[in-house]
Design an enzyme around this catalytic site. Structure first.
Site, PDB file in Angstrom:
ATOM      1  CG  ASN A  16       6.368  -9.587 -32.116  1.00 14.68           C
ATOM      2  OD1 ASN A  16       5.645  -8.808 -32.935  1.00 14.68           O
ATOM      3  ND2 ASN A  16       5.619  -9.794 -30.747  1.00 14.68           N
ATOM      4  CG  HIS A  66       3.718  -3.696 -24.204  1.00  8.48           C
ATOM      5  ND1 HIS A  66       3.621  -4.455 -23.291  1.00  8.48           N
ATOM      6  CD2 HIS A  66       3.359  -4.500 -25.454  1.00  8.48           C
ATOM      7  CE1 HIS A  66       3.388  -5.724 -23.625  1.00  8.48           C
ATOM      8  NE2 HIS A  66       3.125  -5.632 -24.971  1.00  8.48           N
ATOM      9  CD  GLU A 107       6.118   0.147 -26.272  1.00  3.37           C
ATOM     10  OE1 GLU A 107       6.462  -0.374 -27.590  1.00  3.37           O
ATOM     11  OE2 GLU A 107       5.203   0.292 -25.701  1.00  3.37           O
ATOM     12  CB  SER A 150       4.695  -2.826 -29.364  1.00  6.95           C
ATOM     13  OG  SER A 150       3.489  -2.257 -28.640  1.00  6.95           O
ATOM     14  CG  ASP A 187       9.886  -2.245 -23.376  1.00  8.64           C
ATOM     15  OD1 ASP A 187      10.626  -3.099 -23.885  1.00  8.64           O
ATOM     16  OD2 ASP A 187       8.771  -2.711 -22.857  1.00  8.64           O
ATOM     17  CG  HIS A 209       8.622  -4.193 -30.576  1.00  8.37           C
ATOM     18  ND1 HIS A 209       8.098  -5.217 -30.985  1.00  8.37           N
ATOM     19  CD2 HIS A 209       7.839  -3.776 -29.545  1.00  8.37           C
ATOM     20  CE1 HIS A 209       6.857  -5.796 -30.469  1.00  8.37           C
ATOM     21  NE2 HIS A 209       6.787  -4.802 -29.558  1.00  8.37           N
ATOM     22  CE  LYS A 231       7.460  -8.624 -28.284  1.00  9.97           C
ATOM     23  NZ  LYS A 231       6.973  -7.729 -27.275  1.00  9.97           N
TER      24      LYS A 231
HETATM   25  C1  LIG Z   1       6.026  -7.818 -26.149  1.00  6.08           C
HETATM   26  C2  LIG Z   1       6.316  -6.752 -25.375  1.00  6.08           C
HETATM   27  C3  LIG Z   1       6.790  -6.802 -23.957  1.00  6.08           C
HETATM   28  C4  LIG Z   1       6.582  -8.377 -23.193  1.00  6.08           C
HETATM   29  O1  LIG Z   1       7.407  -8.954 -23.422  1.00  6.08           O
HETATM   30  P1  LIG Z   1       7.305 -10.730 -23.325  1.00  6.08           P
HETATM   31  O2  LIG Z   1       8.568 -10.910 -23.314  1.00  6.08           O
HETATM   32  O3  LIG Z   1       6.632 -11.096 -24.648  1.00  6.08           O
HETATM   33  O4  LIG Z   1       6.502 -10.689 -21.913  1.00  6.08           O
HETATM   34  C5  LIG Z   1       6.967  -5.622 -23.045  1.00  6.08           C
HETATM   35  N1  LIG Z   1       7.201  -4.512 -23.847  1.00  6.08           N
HETATM   36  C6  LIG Z   1       6.989  -4.182 -25.028  1.00  6.08           C
HETATM   37  C7  LIG Z   1       7.215  -2.922 -25.419  1.00  6.08           C
HETATM   38  C8  LIG Z   1       6.358  -5.364 -25.765  1.00  6.08           C
HETATM   39  O5  LIG Z   1       6.198  -5.100 -27.062  1.00  6.08           O
END
Ligand SMILES: *Cc1c(COP(=O)(O)O)cnc(C)c1O
Length: 386
Positions: free
Chosen positions: A47, A133, A177, A181, A206, A209, A238
């Site tokens: 990522n 997620h 999101e 993801s 969120d 990505h 990421k």
């Molecule tokens: C990876 C991810 C998270 C978690 O983030 P980390 O910093 O790795 O704990 C939260 N939301 C989404 C949509 C993700 O893909």
């Protein structure tokens, strides 16, 4: 039942379902190419979309922050106080995103399991996209609010749930999101914002990505006319190449989170190295974001073309995630093995991460993939078909 029997039974069920997972032993940093078992493989699993985790400007900033400020933060910020780098990064993030304030969290997982229960409690309603997620799902579970799951990115279904909500003063919080993801697609953010406005609901997005990946690097909300959100979540793990996360929005949102988000209050603050690395990565994105996302997009298009050739369907890729949906656990594992043998790391994603019957290789592009890497991916696709 003895605990050891319980463990054996659970593991054998997982194995029988083809869902047993193993952690690969990496012999290199997680860059565009990785070394495993002495072999160099093109990495299509990371990522670290902008390849900043291995950028010397970012790693040097991490090292300097650790040397100057310590290996760890020492305690939760509410206990020992606010390290200067943390506050400065929060202010920069708020400016970058054009919002009043941001609050750092230990990770995206902490952010999502922290802000949702802080904002929605008993008597409130959370509406969550069915493909959200796991950390968003767990945030919903930790909240005492009522929950409703709407069909993936389906605004009509969401509207029918919003219309059906009981009256009164309770808060409705829609959670999504901006780039999904495991599917790589995007909801209609402007439509969501308008819908929330019409039904007096709050919107949390969120951008895990999308940050560093979409538009000029500021993410999908900034890149989409008419989109806006009450709560913006982003992670540093990421595209920013380090570790940690934030929740951004109004100053009063930040104030409430400091006072009530349990994952911020009862967890040690981010280590200075993570904050230093993130600040350096943010500077790079501020300066070069548009060119970086453009370079990334060209690599995403190449991967999407490979998947289209293999399946006849071009996946929708709003960010750098390119899903290659295969079907069963066994077929996805066999495909991952053929890619591995051809020099490409692409791991099989299986339930519970994705719905049953939609096992896939979740391919990701990164800025550091060069022409030779992408030629190797082309060849791996041909080998996997043959
Ligand atoms: C990876 C991810 C998270 C978690 O983030 P980390 O910093 O790795 O704990 C939260 N939301 C989404 C949509 C993700 O893909």
């Amino acid at each position: 039942m003895k605990l050891s029997d319980r463990i054996d039974e659970a593991l054998s069920d997982i194995r029988a379902a083809g869902r047993y997972r193993e952690v690969l032993a990496l012999e290199s940093p997680p860059g565009p190419r990785v070394r495993i078992g002495g072999r160099i493989l093109v990495n299509l699993c990371g990522n670290d979309y902008l390849s900043l985790a291995v950028d010397p400007r970012v790693t040097a900033a991490a090292a300097k922050a650790a040397i100057d400020e310590g290996a760890g933060a020492g305690a939760s910020r509410l206990v020992t106080g606010n390290p200067p780098g943390h506050a400065a990064l929060e202010e920069r993030l708020a400016r970058f995103l054009g919002v009043e304030a941001a609050l750092l969290f230990g990770s995206g997982w902490h952010a999502n399991t922290g802000f949702i229960p802080a904002l929605a409690g008993e008597g409130d309603l959370i509406l969550s996209d069915e493909l959200n997620h796991a950390s968003l799902i767990d945030g919903c579970r930790l909240s005492r609010a009522d929950k409703a799951v709407y069909r993936h990115a389906d605004l009509d279904h969401l509207e029918s749930l919003l219309k059906a909500r009981r009256g009164g003063a309770r808060v409705a919080l829609v959670v999504t999101e901006s780039v999904f993801s495991m599917d790589g697609d995007a909801p209609d953010l402007a439509g969501l914002a308008a819908l929330c406005e019409r039904h007096d609901a709050a919107l949390a997005v969120d951008e895990a990505h999308a940050l560093g990946v979409v538009g000029d690097g500021r993410g999908s909300l900034a890149a989409t006319p008419g989109a806006r959100a009450d709560v913006i979540v982003g992670t540093f793990g990421k595209a920013l190449g380090s570790f940690g996360a934030f929740v951004a929005g109004s100053a009063r949102l930040r104030d409430l989170l400091i006072n009530t988000a349990r994952s911020a209050i009862f967890s040690t603050a981010l280590p200075p190295a993570a904050v230093g690395a993130t600040a350096a990565a943010l500077s790079i994105v501020e300066r070069e974001g548009s060119e970086m996302t453009e370079a990334l997009r060209a690599r995403v298009d190449r991967l999407a073309g490979c998947v289209e050739k293999a399946t006849g369907v071009r996946p929708t890729c709003a960010g750098a995630v390119v899903p290659y949906v295969i079907g069963s656990e066994a077929d996805a594992l066999a495909s991952a093995k053929r890619f591995f043998d051809a020099g490409v790391l692409a791991r099989a994603i299986r339930p519970p991460t994705v719905p049953a019957g939609t096992c896939r290789l979740r391919l990701t592009a990164c800025r550091g993939h060069d022409g030779a890497d992408l030629d190797a991916v082309d060849a791996a696709f041909r080998a996997a078909q043959g």
